[in-house]
Design a protein around this motif. Structure first.
Motif, PDB file in Angstrom:
ATOM      1  N   ASP A   1       8.505   1.161   2.097  1.00  9.38           N
ATOM      2  CA  ASP A   1       8.239   1.351   3.529  1.00  9.38           C
ATOM      3  C   ASP A   1       7.928   2.807   3.848  1.00  9.38           C
ATOM      4  N   MET A   2       8.488   3.730   3.092  1.00  7.80           N
ATOM      5  CA  MET A   2       8.285   5.163   3.361  1.00  7.80           C
ATOM      6  C   MET A   2       6.844   5.584   3.112  1.00  7.80           C
ATOM      7  N   VAL A   3       6.134   4.918   2.210  1.00 13.22           N
ATOM      8  CA  VAL A   3       4.770   5.331   1.863  1.00 13.22           C
ATOM      9  C   VAL A   3       3.723   4.309   2.290  1.00 13.22           C
ATOM     10  N   GLU A   4       4.143   3.204   2.907  1.00 12.25           N
ATOM     11  CA  GLU A   4       3.202   2.159   3.299  1.00 12.25           C
ATOM     12  C   GLU A   4       2.311   2.632   4.443  1.00 12.25           C
ATOM     13  N   GLU A   5       1.004   2.381   4.326  1.00 11.21           N
ATOM     14  CA  GLU A   5       0.035   2.788   5.336  1.00 11.21           C
ATOM     15  C   GLU A   5      -0.531   1.612   6.118  1.00 11.21           C
ATOM     16  N   ASP A   6      -0.352   0.402   5.630  1.00 10.55           N
ATOM     17  CA  ASP A   6      -0.865  -0.764   6.326  1.00 10.55           C
ATOM     18  C   ASP A   6       0.156  -1.232   7.367  1.00 10.55           C
ATOM     19  N   GLU A   7      -0.286  -1.396   8.619  1.00 13.02           N
ATOM     20  CA  GLU A   7       0.635  -1.723   9.697  1.00 13.02           C
ATOM     21  C   GLU A   7       1.228  -3.117   9.535  1.00 13.02           C
TER      22      GLU A   7
END
Length: 474
Positions: free
Chosen positions: A411-417
């Protein structure tokens, strides 16, 4: 047109052109659904009321049967060493033509099974109960002898082709390009955007023109149309795949059976399709059992083809809708490990974070690449969410296996909403306290369960350890 497509002589009748035309029509935004219904119901006969489990109603399936015939056809035999160069080039062109035909046929099967009726037709045609061995007693064999003569376990054969690496051209440029795109990055790619429903995503795998897969959103829609598959109370529903042909064609495809992953994903809309994958089958002579779902899991971690990974991830998600199988999925299949490996990345973990965590998540260190495809990540996170929503026992199991550590780092590096929203829902399930427990007890109980399991393991090992007298004194 299906009759023309099933003819093997391309030069005389243009069977490959007919296949491409069928694929374009069945994937069209305007007339695609009607074409799929005509494709599935070709030559239908009235057989009573239609039922997705037992069959009946208007039954056809000639289009599906013809595509299965093409998909299961034998590839051309390789040229003998004594043949001339012209014979070798002819065999190479025949192989390329066969690959294109099979790829188009599997894509058409994926389009046909994305509808509930198409999936039911495929399951009814290809997966009869008599095709799966359930007993070896002579009485049961004699009772089903007549029925077994008509059984056509084509889905099992198609799945075996899909799992056979011999059909993948690993020396092609397309395979090398897919391998570089899959394993050559440790960062998430922000090019994918899954916010819009039915967005086109390039799936690669075919040189020259490629194919595009149109995926239906897994979120519930607000319109009044009947959803095509099972829904849950939280609004998630089974996922389906739609394969569309681009204008460039499919020449140079290195993986002719890549779209079988979408076919398997689509038939899991139905309970009978999920039962087919999760049914236990004998594995060797020692009495062990396995399932077809377990044979698909390595594709998620080892295949460089994004089409395969998307289809397998969607299949796992659809199988997680069977809440009665949650214990089996977690404790026998260990489905959580297959789902968390694509989410694990190269981040360095602390000693406390490694406690109770499977070493496979962090042993590779900075060489561990997180899944680059946003759609695969979305499917695996939604599968985790379905497992967490299946019951308290499943949540306790996932807490004891330190699922939160991997979810938090992802979750810390996820870019997709879309993926981020699902990850946050998983965090809420994992971090909340269950009813009837005190505040902050979920983490403590998970740690105590892990340490208790380690002590029990050590005691069992010491109990079974034989005492060796090294000095021969006692």
């Amino acid at each position: 047109m299906c009759r023309i497509a099933s003819m093997s002589s391309q030069g005389e009748c243009g069977s490959n052109d007919a296949l491409r035309a069928l694929l374009i029509m069945c994937s069209d935004d305007v007339v695609g659904d009607q074409c799929v219904m005509d494709f599935v119901g070709g030559g239908e006969v009235d057989d009573g009321d239609y039922d997705e489990v037992g069959g009946g109603g208007k039954r056809g399936g000639r289009g599906i049967a013809r595509m299965l015939e093409i998909a299961l056809s034998n590839p051309p035999a390789p040229a003998a060493p004594a043949d001339s160069r012209s014979s070798s080039s002819t065999t190479s062109s025949e192989r390329a033509e066969w690959t294109e035909r099979v790829d188009c046929a599997c894509a058409l099967l994926a389009n046909a099974t994305r509808t509930e009726r198409g999936a039911a037709e495929f399951v009814g045609l290809s997966l009869p109960d008599e095709a799966v061995p359930t007993s070896s007693s002579p009485s049961s064999v004699a009772a089903t002898t007549t029925t077994k003569e008509d059984a056509r376990p084509t889905a099992t054969l198609l799945l075996s082709r899909f799992l056979n690496p011999a059909y993948v051209d690993v020396e092609s440029e397309g395979y090398a390009s897919a391998t570089r795109a899959w394993g050559g990055t440790n960062a998430l790619s922000g090019d994918d955007d899954d916010d819009d429903d039915d967005e086109d995503d390039y799936v690669g795998g075919c040189g020259g023109g490629g194919r595009r897969v149109r995926r239906s959103s897994s979120d519930a829609r607000d319109d009044d149309r009947e959803p095509p598959a099972t829904t849950t109370a939280r609004g998630s529903r089974t996922s389906v795949a739609k394969v569309a042909n681009s204008s460039g064609g499919a020449t140079g495809c290195y993986d002719p059976y890549q779209h079988v992953a979408a076919v398997v994903m689509n038939i899991c809309q139905l309970e009978r399709g999920r039962d087919f994958l999760m049914r236990l089958i004998p594995d060797g002579a020692n009495g062990a059992t396995t399932s077809r779902l377990q044979s698909l899991l390595p594709q998620l971690a080892t295949s460089p083809n994004p089409v395969r990974r998307r289809g397998v991830a969607g299949t796992i998600k659809n199988c997680c809708f069977s809440q009665d199988s949650a214990w089996w999925l977690l404790n026998v299949v260990r489905i959580d490990k297959a789902l968390l490996l694509p989410l694990a990345g190269p981040e360095e973990l602390s000693v406390d974070e490694k406690v109770g965590l499977d070493p496979d998540y962090w042993l590779l260190g900075p060489l561990k690449a997180r899944e680059p495809d946003a759609e695969v990540r979305l499917y695996v996170v939604e599968a985790l969410l379905l497992l967490l929503a299946s019951g308290r026992r499943a949540r306790d199991t996932l807490r004891e296996r330190r699922t939160y550590v991997i979810v938090k780092l992802a979750d810390m590096v996820e870019e997709d909403e879309g993926v981020t929203e699902r990850l946050l829902e998983c965090v809420q399930y994992l971090r909340r306290d269950e009813d009837g427990t005190e505040e902050g007890s979920s983490d403590r109980r998970a740690y105590e369960a892990y340490t208790r399991g380690m002590l029990e393991t050590d005691v069992a090992k010491n109990r079974n350890k034989s005492v060796v007298d090294y000095d021969n004194v006692d």
